[in-house]
Design a protein around this motif. Structure first.
Motif, PDB file in Angstrom:
ATOM      1  N   SER A 276       2.353  -0.196  -0.737  1.00  0.00           N
ATOM      2  CA  SER A 276       3.014   0.681   0.231  1.00  0.00           C
ATOM      3  C   SER A 276       3.026   2.099  -0.322  1.00  0.00           C
ATOM      4  O   SER A 276       3.451   2.324  -1.458  1.00  0.00           O
TER       5      SER A 276
ATOM      6  N   GLU B  87       6.369   5.715  -4.890  1.00  0.00           N
ATOM      7  CA  GLU B  87       7.538   6.437  -4.397  1.00  0.00           C
ATOM      8  C   GLU B  87       7.761   7.666  -5.266  1.00  0.00           C
ATOM      9  O   GLU B  87       8.260   7.568  -6.380  1.00  0.00           O
TER      10      GLU B  87
ATOM     11  N   HIS C  60       3.192   5.036   4.801  1.00  0.00           N
ATOM     12  CA  HIS C  60       4.407   5.457   5.500  1.00  0.00           C
ATOM     13  C   HIS C  60       4.492   6.976   5.665  1.00  0.00           C
ATOM     14  O   HIS C  60       5.472   7.468   6.221  1.00  0.00           O
TER      15      HIS C  60
ATOM     16  N   ASP D   7       4.561   5.705   0.132  1.00  0.00           N
ATOM     17  CA  ASP D   7       5.536   6.617   0.729  1.00  0.00           C
ATOM     18  C   ASP D   7       5.125   8.067   0.525  1.00  0.00           C
ATOM     19  O   ASP D   7       5.678   8.970   1.148  1.00  0.00           O
ATOM     20  N   GLU D   8       4.164   8.269  -0.366  1.00  0.00           N
ATOM     21  CA  GLU D   8       3.686   9.614  -0.682  1.00  0.00           C
ATOM     22  C   GLU D   8       2.192   9.525  -0.956  1.00  0.00           C
ATOM     23  O   GLU D   8       1.738   8.640  -1.680  1.00  0.00           O
TER      24      GLU D   8
ATOM     25  N   GLU E  12       4.634  -0.302  -4.748  1.00  0.00           N
ATOM     26  CA  GLU E  12       5.032   0.829  -3.904  1.00  0.00           C
ATOM     27  C   GLU E  12       4.921   2.121  -4.703  1.00  0.00           C
ATOM     28  O   GLU E  12       5.321   2.177  -5.866  1.00  0.00           O
TER      29      GLU E  12
END
Length: 216
Positions: free
Chosen positions: A146, A108, A180, A148-149, A106
């Motif tokens: 994933s 983040e 996301h 997120d940014e 991920e």
């Protein structure tokens, strides 16, 4: 120190405790641990050595049934993030797949977070009559990234999304991608160009496209 009845152990490491020191600590417990959860922000790259984990678990934690692991790599200007130079794709060996312990990544903000946890059913499996994938080949292609940014350059001048992706790719290929954050087609194409192995894509917010955006 002997704790023969200890079977569940959760540890958060925020100080400079290396993998060597962590191994020594576990050895001293002399316990039959069945569930281990480890979260560390200590950037000892040895924590990403899948072969070392395999040997350690087989020899020191043979009763381990569930393994939860989280390792954060910090990105910032004027900071040299430790780089993994070991062999890639070691987290999809038979040891990991037989136990269904799956690596996920991920992005983040300023961190790349590597996680290992027991496999959980994915969104695209909900039409399979409550059956999860079982074959090793399918599990080996369930490593998910994933985002997120997608634009770290908004707060740093020298670090871009491709830097994060290329860093993650030193450890493993990426087969599943979830985004996301709002993303436009040009940025999406840039990311997908770096991840040719992707077989599953989930986008949470894609602005309306004009005809031809994806064909250019």
């Amino acid at each position: 120190m002997i704790l023969p009845n200890l079977t569940y152990l959760s540890i958060h490491i925020y100080r400079k405790i290396s993998f060597d020191e962590f191994e020594l600590f576990i050895n001293k417990l002399n316990s039959k641990i069945k569930v281990l959860s480890l979260t560390t922000i200590v950037e000892d790259i040895a924590y990403l050595d899948a072969n070392r984990w395999e040997e350690f678990i087989l020899t020191k934690l043979p009763q381990l049934e569930k393994f939860y692991f989280k390792y954060s790599a910090y990105f910032s200007e004027n900071y040299q993030t430790p780089i993994y130079f070991g062999q890639r794709d070691q987290f999809i060996s038979s040891f990991w797949l037989q136990r269904r312990w799956i690596l996920e990544i991920e992005f983040e903000f300023e961190n790349i977070i590597y996680s290992i946890r027991p496999y959980q059913k994915r969104w695209y499996e909900y039409d399979t009559q409550h059956k999860m994938i079982n074959s090793s080949d399918q599990l080996s292609k369930s490593i998910r990234l994933s985002l997120d940014e997608i634009c770290p350059e908004r707060w740093t001048k020298t670090i871009f999304i491709n830097d994060y992706i290329n860093y993650a790719l030193t450890v493993t290929k990426i087969y599943q991608l979830e985004i996301h954050a709002k993303i436009f087609s040009d940025k999406l194409m840039e990311i997908l160009h770096l991840l040719p192995e992707v077989n599953t894509l989930k986008i949470f917010s894609l602005p309306i496209l004009e005809l031809g955006d994806l064909s250019e």
